[in-house]
Design a protein around this motif. Structure first.
Motif, PDB file in Angstrom:
ATOM      1  N   TRP A  13       0.827  -1.203   0.000  1.00  0.00           N
ATOM      2  CA  TRP A  13       0.000   0.000   0.000  1.00  0.00           C
ATOM      3  C   TRP A  13       0.865   1.258   0.000  1.00  0.00           C
ATOM      4  O   TRP A  13       0.551   2.234  -0.688  1.00  0.00           O
ATOM      5  N   PHE A  14       1.945   1.240   0.780  1.00  0.00           N
ATOM      6  CA  PHE A  14       2.825   2.405   0.823  1.00  0.00           C
ATOM      7  C   PHE A  14       3.494   2.633  -0.527  1.00  0.00           C
ATOM      8  O   PHE A  14       3.557   3.760  -1.024  1.00  0.00           O
ATOM      9  N   TYR A  15       3.998   1.557  -1.145  1.00  0.00           N
ATOM     10  CA  TYR A  15       4.634   1.661  -2.454  1.00  0.00           C
ATOM     11  C   TYR A  15       3.638   2.191  -3.486  1.00  0.00           C
ATOM     12  O   TYR A  15       3.953   3.086  -4.276  1.00  0.00           O
ATOM     13  N   THR A  16       2.426   1.649  -3.462  1.00  0.00           N
ATOM     14  CA  THR A  16       1.389   2.084  -4.402  1.00  0.00           C
ATOM     15  C   THR A  16       1.016   3.540  -4.156  1.00  0.00           C
ATOM     16  O   THR A  16       0.854   4.314  -5.113  1.00  0.00           O
ATOM     17  N   ALA A  17       0.878   3.924  -2.896  1.00  0.00           N
ATOM     18  CA  ALA A  17       0.530   5.312  -2.575  1.00  0.00           C
ATOM     19  C   ALA A  17       1.632   6.265  -3.012  1.00  0.00           C
ATOM     20  O   ALA A  17       1.354   7.336  -3.575  1.00  0.00           O
ATOM     21  N   ALA A  18       2.887   5.895  -2.769  1.00  0.00           N
ATOM     22  CA  ALA A  18       3.998   6.777  -3.124  1.00  0.00           C
ATOM     23  C   ALA A  18       4.090   6.965  -4.637  1.00  0.00           C
ATOM     24  O   ALA A  18       4.152   8.096  -5.138  1.00  0.00           O
ATOM     25  N   HIS A  19       4.098   5.874  -5.369  1.00  0.00           N
ATOM     26  CA  HIS A  19       4.256   5.969  -6.816  1.00  0.00           C
ATOM     27  C   HIS A  19       2.972   6.440  -7.499  1.00  0.00           C
ATOM     28  O   HIS A  19       3.026   7.167  -8.494  1.00  0.00           O
ATOM     29  N   GLY A  20       1.840   6.038  -6.988  1.00  0.00           N
ATOM     30  CA  GLY A  20       0.580   6.485  -7.567  1.00  0.00           C
ATOM     31  C   GLY A  20       0.352   7.972  -7.369  1.00  0.00           C
ATOM     32  O   GLY A  20      -0.089   8.666  -8.292  1.00  0.00           O
ATOM     33  N   SER A  21       0.678   8.478  -6.187  1.00  0.00           N
ATOM     34  CA  SER A  21       0.507   9.914  -5.955  1.00  0.00           C
ATOM     35  C   SER A  21       1.501  10.722  -6.782  1.00  0.00           C
ATOM     36  O   SER A  21       1.166  11.807  -7.270  1.00  0.00           O
ATOM     37  N   TYR A  22       2.704  10.182  -6.976  1.00  0.00           N
ATOM     38  CA  TYR A  22       3.663  10.861  -7.849  1.00  0.00           C
ATOM     39  C   TYR A  22       3.105  10.952  -9.268  1.00  0.00           C
ATOM     40  O   TYR A  22       3.185  12.001  -9.913  1.00  0.00           O
ATOM     41  N   GLY A  23       2.527   9.867  -9.764  1.00  0.00           N
ATOM     42  CA  GLY A  23       1.958   9.874 -11.108  1.00  0.00           C
ATOM     43  C   GLY A  23       0.812  10.858 -11.236  1.00  0.00           C
ATOM     44  O   GLY A  23       0.707  11.581 -12.234  1.00  0.00           O
ATOM     45  N   LEU A  24      -0.047  10.917 -10.225  1.00  0.00           N
ATOM     46  CA  LEU A  24      -1.159  11.873 -10.259  1.00  0.00           C
ATOM     47  C   LEU A  24      -0.660  13.316 -10.185  1.00  0.00           C
ATOM     48  O   LEU A  24      -1.183  14.192 -10.872  1.00  0.00           O
ATOM     49  N   CYS A  25       0.365  13.552  -9.375  1.00  0.00           N
ATOM     50  CA  CYS A  25       0.949  14.898  -9.306  1.00  0.00           C
ATOM     51  C   CYS A  25       1.591  15.275 -10.643  1.00  0.00           C
ATOM     52  O   CYS A  25       1.530  16.431 -11.069  1.00  0.00           O
ATOM     53  N   TRP A  26       2.220  14.299 -11.308  1.00  0.00           N
ATOM     54  CA  TRP A  26       2.812  14.558 -12.620  1.00  0.00           C
ATOM     55  C   TRP A  26       1.734  14.971 -13.614  1.00  0.00           C
ATOM     56  O   TRP A  26       1.908  15.921 -14.379  1.00  0.00           O
ATOM     57  N   LEU A  27       0.616  14.260 -13.629  1.00  0.00           N
ATOM     58  CA  LEU A  27      -0.469  14.597 -14.554  1.00  0.00           C
ATOM     59  C   LEU A  27      -1.052  15.971 -14.239  1.00  0.00           C
ATOM     60  O   LEU A  27      -1.372  16.738 -15.161  1.00  0.00           O
ATOM     61  N   LEU A  28      -1.175  16.294 -12.964  1.00  0.00           N
ATOM     62  CA  LEU A  28      -1.657  17.614 -12.574  1.00  0.00           C
ATOM     63  C   LEU A  28      -0.669  18.687 -13.017  1.00  0.00           C
ATOM     64  O   LEU A  28      -1.069  19.729 -13.550  1.00  0.00           O
ATOM     65  N   LYS A  29       0.616  18.443 -12.817  1.00  0.00           N
ATOM     66  CA  LYS A  29       1.639  19.394 -13.244  1.00  0.00           C
ATOM     67  C   LYS A  29       1.582  19.599 -14.746  1.00  0.00           C
ATOM     68  O   LYS A  29       1.670  20.724 -15.242  1.00  0.00           O
ATOM     69  N   HIS A  30       1.397  18.513 -15.489  1.00  0.00           N
ATOM     70  CA  HIS A  30       1.332  18.647 -16.942  1.00  0.00           C
ATOM     71  C   HIS A  30       0.087  19.428 -17.372  1.00  0.00           C
ATOM     72  O   HIS A  30       0.144  20.199 -18.326  1.00  0.00           O
ATOM     73  N   ALA A  31      -1.015  19.238 -16.678  1.00  0.00           N
ATOM     74  CA  ALA A  31      -2.233  19.961 -17.031  1.00  0.00           C
ATOM     75  C   ALA A  31      -2.109  21.459 -16.730  1.00  0.00           C
ATOM     76  O   ALA A  31      -2.609  22.291 -17.486  1.00  0.00           O
ATOM     77  N   LEU A  32      -1.423  21.802 -15.645  1.00  0.00           N
ATOM     78  CA  LEU A  32      -1.322  23.207 -15.247  1.00  0.00           C
ATOM     79  C   LEU A  32      -0.118  23.920 -15.851  1.00  0.00           C
ATOM     80  O   LEU A  32      -0.208  25.104 -16.199  1.00  0.00           O
TER      81      LEU A  32
END
Length: 118
Positions: free
Chosen positions: A76-95
């Motif tokens: 769960w920690f690994y998934t949360a860390a890498h998944g949140s990084y991916g979501l932040c990347w997509l948000l950064k790309h959108a903004l």
């Protein structure tokens, strides 16, 4: 006004130098493998591949947890860390899209970018 001040400050504190010859060769090789590898004309922006991999990390990790039936705290920690990084990347790309990733790549370049990162 701020932009001209920043560019003057940047040119004062960060002098521009040519990269060493080895670095130039490595950069040319990376650009060939990642963007211009043969198999068709440039047909898609590079950010399609990058965003697919980074944004797909969360469902991929959850899929691995389901496949191996491993729901431990470490997973769960690994998934949360890498998944949140991916979501932040997509948000950064959108903004704040980076023009460097808007370069169009060939089909071969897209496949190489996808496979070599994995």
């Amino acid at each position: 006004l701020f932009r001209s001040f920043w560019s003057r400050l940047h040119s004062i504190t960060m002098p521009q130098h040519d990269a060493p010859m080895f670095v130039q060769y490595v950069n040319k090789f990376n650009m060939f493998m990642g963007q211009q590898f043969p198999l068709g004309p440039p047909c898609m922006p590079w950010y399609y591949i990058i965003n697919f991999q980074k944004g797909g990390c969360l469902p991929f990790c959850i899929g691995l947890m389901w496949y191996f039936n491993n729901w431990s705290a470490q997973c769960w920690f690994y998934t949360a860390a890498h998944g949140s990084y991916g979501l932040c990347w997509l948000l950064k790309h959108a903004l704040f899209p980076d023009p460097q990733w808007s370069a169009h790549v060939t089909i071969g370049g897209a496949m190489m970018s996808f496979l070599l990162v994995l």
